[in-house]
Scaffold this active site. Structure first.
Site, PDB file in Angstrom:
ATOM      1  CD  GLU A  98      -2.867   1.374   0.487  1.00  0.00           C
ATOM      2  OE1 GLU A  98      -2.509   1.531  -0.691  1.00  0.00           O
ATOM      3  OE2 GLU A  98      -4.047   1.492   0.859  1.00  0.00           O
ATOM      4  CG  ASP A  99      -0.915   4.886  -1.306  1.00  0.00           C
ATOM      5  OD1 ASP A  99      -1.545   4.265  -0.418  1.00  0.00           O
ATOM      6  OD2 ASP A  99      -1.464   5.721  -2.048  1.00  0.00           O
ATOM      7  CG  ASP A 102      -4.563   9.122   6.828  1.00  0.00           C
ATOM      8  OD1 ASP A 102      -3.954   9.658   7.758  1.00  0.00           O
ATOM      9  OD2 ASP A 102      -5.469   9.698   6.195  1.00  0.00           O
ATOM     10  CG  PHE A 151      -3.226  15.438   1.460  1.00  0.00           C
ATOM     11  CD1 PHE A 151      -4.167  14.555   1.968  1.00  0.00           C
ATOM     12  CD2 PHE A 151      -2.939  15.396   0.103  1.00  0.00           C
ATOM     13  CE1 PHE A 151      -4.813  13.652   1.145  1.00  0.00           C
ATOM     14  CE2 PHE A 151      -3.583  14.492  -0.739  1.00  0.00           C
ATOM     15  CZ  PHE A 151      -4.520  13.620  -0.205  1.00  0.00           C
ATOM     16  NE  ARG A 164      -3.346   8.274  -9.081  1.00  0.00           N
ATOM     17  CZ  ARG A 164      -3.875   7.857  -7.939  1.00  0.00           C
ATOM     18  NH1 ARG A 164      -3.099   7.458  -6.962  1.00  0.00           N
ATOM     19  NH2 ARG A 164      -5.183   7.835  -7.779  1.00  0.00           N
TER      20      ARG A 164
END
Ligand code: IMP
Length: 192
Positions: A98-99, A102, A151, A164
């Site tokens: 996963e990136d 959070d 963010f 991206r």
């Protein structure tokens, strides 16, 4: 640097060095095995592409796409599977990539969902971890970087489908998403 970004958080070189280390660690841990590396679309694509090329073990690859937020910036915990795996993972060693973790809600849902399919093992690898916002505890086996509650975009991570392709990971200017959220209440690209 991109106009909408405040500053670089992680450079391309720092990311590459850490991904190499993760690759070595994962290769050691899975020695003699052939795991199925599962990337979560779309955010993890660039990380996963680099990571698998730093592995010295054979792997297979598969992808899932999920939508976690719907039309709000706050994760609701409701995760919808938009694209499922092509492999039947029963008896396989699965490494979920996963990136970013959070709140943890997305990974927690995915982990529980995949465990019901009876893999031989299931581990989680994330590039980034924002522990300050965690709502559920999800066991992360490999983590690239712990980052502050900002963010971030780039290296696969997006805001509304953009940024991206940026090579570094950058902090997005607050005004970029606050202005848009005030107008539309719709900040997140729901393709993870
Ligand atoms: P969680 O369910 O709150 O852990 O959300 C994880 C997902 O939220 C990630 O896969 C990303 O798609 C998205 N996300 C969370 N923080 C960021 C960020 O800083 N930049 C870009 N996407 C993020």
């Amino acid at each position: 640097m991109h106009n909408d970004t405040e500053r670089v958080l992680l450079t391309e070189q720092e990311i590459a060095a850490r991904v190499r280390q993760l690759g070595e660690e994962i290769s050691r841990d899975y020695a003699g095995k052939e795991p199925l590396v599962v990337g979560i679309l779309k955010g993890a694509v660039i990380f996963m592409a680099d990571l698998v090329r730093c592995l010295s073990i054979p792997v297979r690859m598969d992808f899932m796409a999920v939508s976690s937020y719907g039309a709000s910036s706050q994760s609701s915990g409701v995760v919808r599977i938009l694209k499922d795996l092509e492999h039947n993972i029963g008896g396989m060693d699965v490494l979920l990539v996963e990136d970013i973790v959070d709140t943890g809600l997305t990974l927690n849902y995915l982990r529980e969902n995949l465990l019901t399919r009876g893999p031989a093992s299931l581990k989680i690898c994330t590039l980034l971890d924002k522990p300050g916002r965690r709502r559920v505890n999800v066991p992360v086996d490999y983590n690239g970087f712990i980052i502050p509650d900002e963010f971030v975009v780039g290296y696969g991570l997006d805001y509304n489908g953009r940024y991206r392709h940026l090579r570094d990971i950058m902090i997005l200017k607050r005004e970029v998403y606050t202005a848009k959220e005030d107008n539309e209440n719709c900040p997140a690209d729901d393709g993870s």
